[in-house]
Scaffold this active site. Sequence first.
Site, PDB file in Angstrom:
ATOM      1  N   GLU A 193       8.038   6.701   1.192  1.00 22.06           N
ATOM      2  CA  GLU A 193       8.547   6.105  -0.051  1.00 22.06           C
ATOM      3  C   GLU A 193       8.729   7.159  -1.140  1.00 22.06           C
ATOM      4  O   GLU A 193       7.808   7.419  -1.903  1.00 22.06           O
ATOM      5  CB  GLU A 193       7.594   5.010  -0.551  1.00 22.06           C
ATOM      6  N   SER A 208      11.022  -2.757  -5.614  1.00 23.92           N
ATOM      7  CA  SER A 208      11.657  -3.431  -6.758  1.00 23.92           C
ATOM      8  C   SER A 208      11.615  -2.571  -8.018  1.00 23.92           C
ATOM      9  O   SER A 208      12.478  -2.728  -8.900  1.00 23.92           O
ATOM     10  CB  SER A 208      11.048  -4.809  -6.993  1.00 23.92           C
ATOM     11  N   GLY A 209      10.627  -1.701  -8.145  1.00 22.87           N
ATOM     12  CA  GLY A 209      10.652  -0.672  -9.178  1.00 22.87           C
ATOM     13  C   GLY A 209      10.617  -1.102 -10.638  1.00 22.87           C
ATOM     14  O   GLY A 209      10.948  -0.305 -11.509  1.00 22.87           O
ATOM     15  N   GLY A 210      10.254  -2.356 -10.921  1.00 23.16           N
ATOM     16  CA  GLY A 210      10.224  -2.788 -12.316  1.00 23.16           C
ATOM     17  C   GLY A 210      11.423  -3.645 -12.699  1.00 23.16           C
ATOM     18  O   GLY A 210      11.564  -4.063 -13.857  1.00 23.16           O
ATOM     19  N   LYS A 263      11.437   3.726   2.532  1.00 23.70           N
ATOM     20  CA  LYS A 263      11.291   2.776   1.431  1.00 23.70           C
ATOM     21  C   LYS A 263      11.875   3.452   0.213  1.00 23.70           C
ATOM     22  O   LYS A 263      11.402   4.510  -0.212  1.00 23.70           O
ATOM     23  CB  LYS A 263       9.815   2.425   1.230  1.00 23.70           C
ATOM     24  N   ARG A 271      -2.791  -4.794 -13.696  1.00 25.97           N
ATOM     25  CA  ARG A 271      -1.868  -5.939 -13.556  1.00 25.97           C
ATOM     26  C   ARG A 271      -2.581  -7.248 -13.881  1.00 25.97           C
ATOM     27  O   ARG A 271      -2.028  -8.128 -14.532  1.00 25.97           O
ATOM     28  CB  ARG A 271      -1.288  -6.005 -12.144  1.00 25.97           C
TER      29      ARG A 271
HETATM   30  P1  13P Z   1       7.479  -2.370  -6.590  1.00 23.20           P
HETATM   31  O1  13P Z   1       8.267  -3.324  -5.746  1.00 23.20           O
HETATM   32  O2  13P Z   1       6.696  -3.030  -7.672  1.00 23.20           O
HETATM   33  O3  13P Z   1       8.304  -1.213  -7.062  1.00 23.20           O
HETATM   34  O4  13P Z   1       6.367  -1.734  -5.661  1.00 23.20           O
HETATM   35  C1  13P Z   1       6.699  -1.234  -4.440  1.00 23.20           C
HETATM   36  C2  13P Z   1       5.656  -0.298  -3.981  1.00 23.20           C
HETATM   37  O5  13P Z   1       5.195  -0.394  -2.869  1.00 23.20           O
HETATM   38  C3  13P Z   1       5.205   0.784  -4.896  1.00 23.20           C
HETATM   39  O6  13P Z   1       4.454   1.709  -4.184  1.00 23.20           O
END
Ligand code: 13P
Length: 331
Positions: free
Chosen positions: A176, A260-262, A218, A31
């Site tokens: 998650e 948020s997933g992208g 999550k 990142r």
């Molecule tokens: P994002 O919100 O970028 O999807 O990340 C959440 C997260 O904890 C991934 O493990």
Amino acid sequence: MKDLVTVARALFASGKGILAADESVATADKRLAAHGIAIGGEMRRAEREIFLNAEGIEQYLSGAILFSETFAQKGSDGKLFPASLAARGIAPGIKVDQGTEPIAESPKEFITNGLIGLSERLLEFAKKGALFAKWRAVVRIDGDQLPSSRALLENAKRLATYAREAQAAGLVPVIEPEVLLDGMHSLLRSKVVLEEVLATVFVALEAQAVDRASVVLKTSMVLSGSETGKHDAPQEVARHTLEALVANVPKQIAGIAFLSGGQTPDQATENLAAIVATARAASTSWPVTFSYARALQEETLQIWRGEEANVAAARAVFLNRLKRLSAAVSM
Ligand code: 13P
């Protein structure tokens, strides 16, 4: 030992959510490099400090999930990050899975590692001040072929084993199972898969006698695959996401935090606002909030660029996004 249900519920305090700042060393470097920033331990520490020591975050954050490296690092005030979060009333969390690897029999899918030595690691982090833990599994959609039942079952079993061990160590388990956004799938296919994933995970939790009342789910939202180029309307995302959740998530869990997933930061904010409004209207039994990594960090990294001179402006952008997310979950 703090009561786990109280700790889990506190993560859903009104107007507050969770910062996911638990990227592994490799992902954190990736990142940084993507924003043209130098990599390495000190740059990662400096980056974490922008977020974790920003003034006023305690108004918007109930918790922050850290990677083991960050858990042992200090801010420039000389205080360990988890201690300075706790001093501001933000629960320190720890990612305890050890990442994913392709499944030999189905190489486009992934299994999450980390069960070996897990109970010792959980106890060690509990001793060092962690209040909750996180384990992430990823689920890939590919047409009608994937996910395979093998991947769903094995990931669910590991999530449940982790949740049981986290509770035994005195930590709230955040589970998650992320349905990946990548792909050409429709919004409805994403919904069907999320339903399958949740059903499998909660059966596995039941089989391991995990106490639901201190479990935090999550989850991803129901969205069209990123390669379709489709921008789903927030009302549609909210309706389908909640239908999938209401049908498959036990009423007794402590709450649901979205990843948020992208999605872009704006999309992730608008979709969350629509989900919260729809959940309120339907009087769902669990509270809902955010637990974002990328949607909370991207804009800030773009401004920071690794320069000390940009820290104040970068933090202002971060706080502004937090304010908007807080407003979305306060409605
Ligand atoms: P994002 O919100 O970028 O999807 O990340 C959440 C997260 O904890 C991934 O493990």
